[in-house]
Structures are given as C-alpha cells and as structure tokens.
Design a protein around this motif. Sequence first.
Motif, mmCIF file in Angstrom:
data_model
loop_
_atom_site.group_PDB
_atom_site.id
_atom_site.type_symbol
_atom_site.label_atom_id
_atom_site.label_comp_id
_atom_site.label_asym_id
_atom_site.label_seq_id
_atom_site.Cartn_x
_atom_site.Cartn_y
_atom_site.Cartn_z
ATOM 1 N N UNK A 199 0.821 -1.215 0.000
ATOM 2 C CA UNK A 199 0.000 0.000 0.000
ATOM 3 C C UNK A 199 0.853 1.262 0.000
ATOM 4 N N UNK A 200 2.099 1.165 0.461
ATOM 5 C CA UNK A 200 2.971 2.343 0.528
ATOM 6 C C UNK A 200 3.725 2.578 -0.780
ATOM 7 N N UNK A 201 3.770 1.586 -1.656
ATOM 8 C CA UNK A 201 4.389 1.733 -2.976
ATOM 9 C C UNK A 201 5.843 2.206 -2.869
ATOM 10 N N UNK A 202 6.652 1.383 -2.201
ATOM 11 C CA UNK A 202 8.087 1.662 -2.124
ATOM 12 C C UNK A 202 8.872 0.528 -2.796
ATOM 13 N N UNK A 203 9.081 -0.607 -2.097
ATOM 14 C CA UNK A 203 9.848 -1.721 -2.638
ATOM 15 C C UNK A 203 9.078 -3.022 -2.455
ATOM 16 N N UNK A 204 9.504 -4.065 -3.186
ATOM 17 C CA UNK A 204 8.860 -5.369 -3.042
ATOM 18 C C UNK A 204 9.378 -6.128 -1.826
ATOM 19 N N UNK A 205 10.666 -6.006 -1.541
ATOM 20 C CA UNK A 205 11.263 -6.755 -0.428
ATOM 21 C C UNK A 205 12.593 -6.122 -0.062
ATOM 22 N N UNK A 206 13.116 -6.500 1.104
ATOM 23 C CA UNK A 206 14.407 -5.995 1.549
ATOM 24 C C UNK A 206 15.321 -7.167 1.881
ATOM 25 N N UNK A 207 16.626 -6.907 1.806
ATOM 26 C CA UNK A 207 17.629 -7.796 2.391
ATOM 27 C C UNK A 207 17.983 -7.246 3.764
ATOM 28 N N UNK A 208 17.768 -8.055 4.789
ATOM 29 C CA UNK A 208 18.195 -7.666 6.125
ATOM 30 C C UNK A 208 19.369 -8.558 6.543
ATOM 31 N N UNK A 209 20.098 -8.129 7.573
ATOM 32 C CA UNK A 209 21.364 -8.779 7.920
ATOM 33 C C UNK A 209 21.387 -9.388 9.319
ATOM 34 N N UNK A 210 20.240 -9.350 9.999
ATOM 35 C CA UNK A 210 20.238 -9.785 11.393
ATOM 36 C C UNK A 210 20.734 -11.222 11.536
ATOM 37 N N UNK A 211 20.236 -12.129 10.710
ATOM 38 C CA UNK A 211 20.563 -13.552 10.876
ATOM 39 C C UNK A 211 21.996 -13.878 10.486
ATOM 40 N N UNK A 212 22.629 -13.051 9.641
ATOM 41 C CA UNK A 212 24.018 -13.324 9.265
ATOM 42 C C UNK A 212 25.006 -12.522 10.116
ATOM 43 N N UNK A 213 24.510 -11.926 11.205
ATOM 44 C CA UNK A 213 25.397 -11.276 12.174
ATOM 45 C C UNK A 213 25.377 -11.994 13.519
ATOM 46 N N UNK A 262 26.645 -14.747 14.475
ATOM 47 C CA UNK A 262 27.899 -15.396 14.867
ATOM 48 C C UNK A 262 29.081 -14.431 14.836
ATOM 49 N N UNK A 263 28.795 -13.127 14.880
ATOM 50 C CA UNK A 263 29.851 -12.122 14.953
ATOM 51 C C UNK A 263 30.213 -11.843 16.412
ATOM 52 N N UNK A 264 31.497 -11.580 16.651
ATOM 53 C CA UNK A 264 31.926 -11.061 17.936
ATOM 54 C C UNK A 264 31.961 -9.542 17.873
ATOM 55 N N UNK A 265 32.986 -8.921 18.484
ATOM 56 C CA UNK A 265 33.096 -7.459 18.413
ATOM 57 C C UNK A 265 33.140 -6.930 16.980
ATOM 58 N N UNK A 266 33.668 -7.728 16.045
ATOM 59 C CA UNK A 266 33.596 -7.400 14.618
ATOM 60 C C UNK A 266 33.211 -8.662 13.870
ATOM 61 N N UNK A 267 32.915 -8.520 12.584
ATOM 62 C CA UNK A 267 32.521 -9.688 11.788
ATOM 63 C C UNK A 267 33.647 -10.702 11.687
ATOM 64 N N UNK A 268 34.889 -10.235 11.853
ATOM 65 C CA UNK A 268 36.029 -11.140 11.734
ATOM 66 C C UNK A 268 36.342 -11.876 13.038
ATOM 67 N N UNK A 269 35.625 -11.566 14.090
ATOM 68 C CA UNK A 269 35.768 -12.287 15.364
ATOM 69 C C UNK A 269 34.649 -13.318 15.420
ATOM 70 N N UNK A 270 34.874 -14.451 14.771
ATOM 71 C CA UNK A 270 33.819 -15.450 14.615
ATOM 72 C C UNK A 270 33.561 -16.187 15.928
ATOM 73 N N UNK A 271 32.286 -16.483 16.171
ATOM 74 C CA UNK A 271 31.904 -17.287 17.319
ATOM 75 C C UNK A 271 30.843 -18.282 16.863
#
Length: 579
Positions: A288-302, A304-313
Amino acid sequence: MPLNPPAPTPWWKNAVVYQIYPRSFADSDGDGVGDLRGITDRLDHLVRLGVDVLWLSPVYPSPHDDNGYDISDYQDIDPLFGTLADFDRLLAAVHARGMRLVMDLVVNHTSDEHPWFTDSRDGGPGGPRRDWYIWRKPRPGMEPGTPGAEPNNWGSFFSGPAWTFDEASGEYYLHLFSRKQPDLNWDNPEVRRAVHAMMRWWLERGVDGFRMDVVNLISKDPALPDGIVHESGRHGDGSPSFVCGPRVHEYVAELHREVFARHPRTLLTVGEMPGVTIEEARLFTDPARRELDMVFQFEHVALDHGPSKFDARPLKLTDLKASLGRWQAGLADAGWNSLYWNNHDQPRIVSRFGDDSDPVARARSATMLATVLHLHRGTPYVYQGEELGMANAPFASIDDFRDIESLNHYREQRALGVDEERILAGLRARGRDNARTPMQWDATEHAGFTTGTPWIPVNPDHTHVNAEAQLADPGSVFHHYRRLIDLRHTEPVLTDGDFRMLLPDDERVYAFTRADATTELLVLANFTGEPAIVDLPDGWQDTGLLLANVPDPGPLTSPHTLRPWEARVHRRPAQRPDR
C-alpha cells in the motif's frame, strides 16, 4: 463474482532468484576474469536448476576498487566484462529461456572517477555539482588533513575514517565505504533526477528490476553529528544518522513513483538494507505504501559475529530461530521477506553453519540448510555455487586475498600489533573473498572457469565438488536444490501459507510448519553432526514424505530420531479448513 476480487499474486512471490558475480562465474576469453559472454554460454545451467531470475552483480565501468561496486559510468559496460551489445545478447538469451534479469544498482555512492564526482571536486566549493556529494569543512581550530580534523568522527565500513581531505578545496568529502566511493547527496533533487533517468534507461533496455545496494543509507541527518565510540572501535558509530535516515522513505517512494510505476511490466525491486529493523522493513515493503517489493536484512548473518565480523563465534541455533521467526511474524500481514544464506558479501554457508569436513557431511548439511531456507515464507535467493555446496577457500596468506575490506582490516590490525595468524583466521572464516572464488564447473585445471590464470585462486576442492559431477548424480546437492525450487513453483502453501515455528528452545532441531486452507507442511532439520531426537506435533506420524536429504528416510515416528544433518518435509491435508 465478488465486487473486489483479490489482487493477483505478484510473480516474484513464487520465484527463485540466482545471483551471479560476473567476475567469478565464467570466463569466455581466457583473461582470467568472468564476463558477459561466459554467463550467456552457461545459462542452461540456470535452466536446469529451475530458477526464475538472474541477479547480475555490477558490470558497469569501474576502477574496481571494490570489485565494481564503485561505478564510474552508470550507462555502459566495463570492457573487462564485454560491451553493451554483449549485455543485450545476454538479456535476450535470458528472456528467451523464460527468465528475467535484475541489475545491481549502487546509488548511495559512485566511484571517485565518475564524472559527477570529478566535476564536484574540481569545480570547488562554488561549482555547479559541488552539492551532488557531501562536503564539509574541517573541525574548527583543527589543522586540515590531520587526524581528528574530520567533520565528525564517523568510521568507514572498510576501516579508517569516513572522510577524505581534498587539499585543493580545503574540504572533506564523506564516504561510508572506500575513499574511492564518495557518497551522493540525495538531498539534492538534481541527483535524484539523474538517478531516475538512468534507471529508466535500463528499464527501457529491457531489464526486469533492480537490487539496490545499501539503499537505506541514502538519507543522512544533515547535522552529521558525532557517533558513539564503542569499546571495540576507534571511530564513532554514525549509523543512527544514516541507517534509515530522515528522508529515506520519501526518496524510495519517489523512486517508485518516478521509475517503477511508470513502467508497463511488473518489476522486481529489492533493497539491501544493513541495520534495517522489522518495523522499518514493513514500511518499505507494504504494497500500500508503494516503495519496494522486499528488503535484504542482515540480522541472521550477524548472529555469529563477535566485536567485529572477523571475530567469529559459534552460532546458537535458538538465536537463529528467534531471528528468522521474528522476521516471518513481522512481515506476515504486510510486506515480504528475502530469504538468503549466501551472497557476494557472505562466507559460504556450508562452512559457516554446516560442516565441510567430509563429503557426506558437506552434502548433507548443505541440503539441510537449503531445505530450511527455501520453505520459509519469502523469495529465496541462490548465490552462484551454493547449489553445489561450494565451501570457504583455504587461503594460505594475505597474498591470496583480493577484497578491499579484508586487506584494509589486515593492515589496520597489524598496525595495532595483532598476531598475523589470528587476523588470517578471521579472514578465512568471514572474508568476502570466500564467496568470490571461481565457479566450479568441472574437475579440470581452474575448474573450467577459465583457460587463463584466474584473478583469484580456484578452491582446490573443485576436483570433487563441481557442476559436471553433480549433474550426473541424482542425489547431489544440485539436484536437491532443483527439487526445492520445483516445490516453490508447485506448492501454493509455500507462497501463501502461514508460518509457525516449533521447538523454539531446541538447540539441535529447527522445526516449523507451513499451512493454508488445504495443505500443511512440516519441516524438520537437524543442525548438528549427531543424531537428534524430536517429539512430533500431534497427527504427523506416518504422514506423506514430500522431500528428504538422506537415503531411505523411512516413516515418521514419534519420538523420531533425525540423522546427522538430516532434513525432511512431510505433507498432509489441512486439519483446520477454515484457517
């Protein structure tokens, strides 16, 4: 006949999108870099897989500081990839096969070699295009060009400050990414009109939509206040001032009005949105707002991040279920989800959330992860090689890396005295180059990607993980993806059905149902390399098996023991016809 019949379901709701990273997909001329003719030559691979849309990462002219996401001309093709005629042939070949093509659009920033920016810089503070970018004077009382003299303390996503000093004019320009990627000033209506005209030009050429890079960053708080300096950082976090900034919905709605709504065909429009919340995503994707069809969000791919993305957990499965479950519920009645594990910015999912240590575990965990993703509500995205279970690469040293983000992180961390092996371990686990090693077509030298020397080394496991071998094996990862994509096309419940998460507190088993007025599906997936026992919901014992990723899966019992990395999908008639 009802007075107000329901609107037809948009075609992209039961479609599957395949992302191609042109540099690494197929090289037709032996120069070691993939190109448009190489993609055209390999389109039948996508047909066999059954996907509906090809999403093409940038192929515009570029200095390639960020591998093409720094664009110097929006209305041409980089000679590295071919010509506009090659693009037109690719587009025609895609359409001839019944597929669509979506362009990657990067309009938060350009290259510093784009004529818009050279005019902005060289014209000085009074120039006609100065206000096309974001320029500011140094902090009062600070020596221009020295550390701390930047207009604010924001850090770049690619390390270092988000400002670069221009000695000729005595001012700084903003770049949230590389210094060679200056941010456009979307508050200037001339910028927006130029972007709209360029997008219409591509649509008139025949493309079927756009994936818009970091589009929720295009509006900045004009005050540009300092950001909070977190304990782990050296620069301020400016994200409250530019993530879904003050005028972003106005600008995206304008895009729809001036570009998308004017086009006679139904397009696919998806916005990549780091830091977007569910509440904001509902606004962006509510039809109804006529903006976009969908978005890419990043919550689920963050997760396993520690203080930075390169600090894997390690990943906690309950965190993943809570995150994906929130997004399923949050966009259930308004908006739409994009479903992905992999893209050009993420490490390979089989190495990240699965097990690439041996062939059986690799194939089993790759197909389990695919099953879980594709049966959620939303449009699934497959990144090149994901359908083969391609894994992270064994990068031996920093010399094997090509990505600016990884190289900048390495230099910054070494300057701080961090142990080299610790840095490399983080890059091997989370670096973007994992997604960019060449597509593995066969077991020959360079995996059939090129007859020359590839721009980045081929993963040595291509001798046993490749498309040629998997096409010949009915039990391969490729054929499991093909079956999942066929389900998306043939099972309406996957498009329109409700989603209900089961076992939210189980750290081993991911389980959920999809249901509409006629059909219910049960999805069970073991996220571990050990057997997992699960108690079934009532009424699912001995129901029909729709799909499994193990040989001889046997009947469904309660309690049921799932084998390591097992996934299975069962189908029954709806128990509540009125739902």
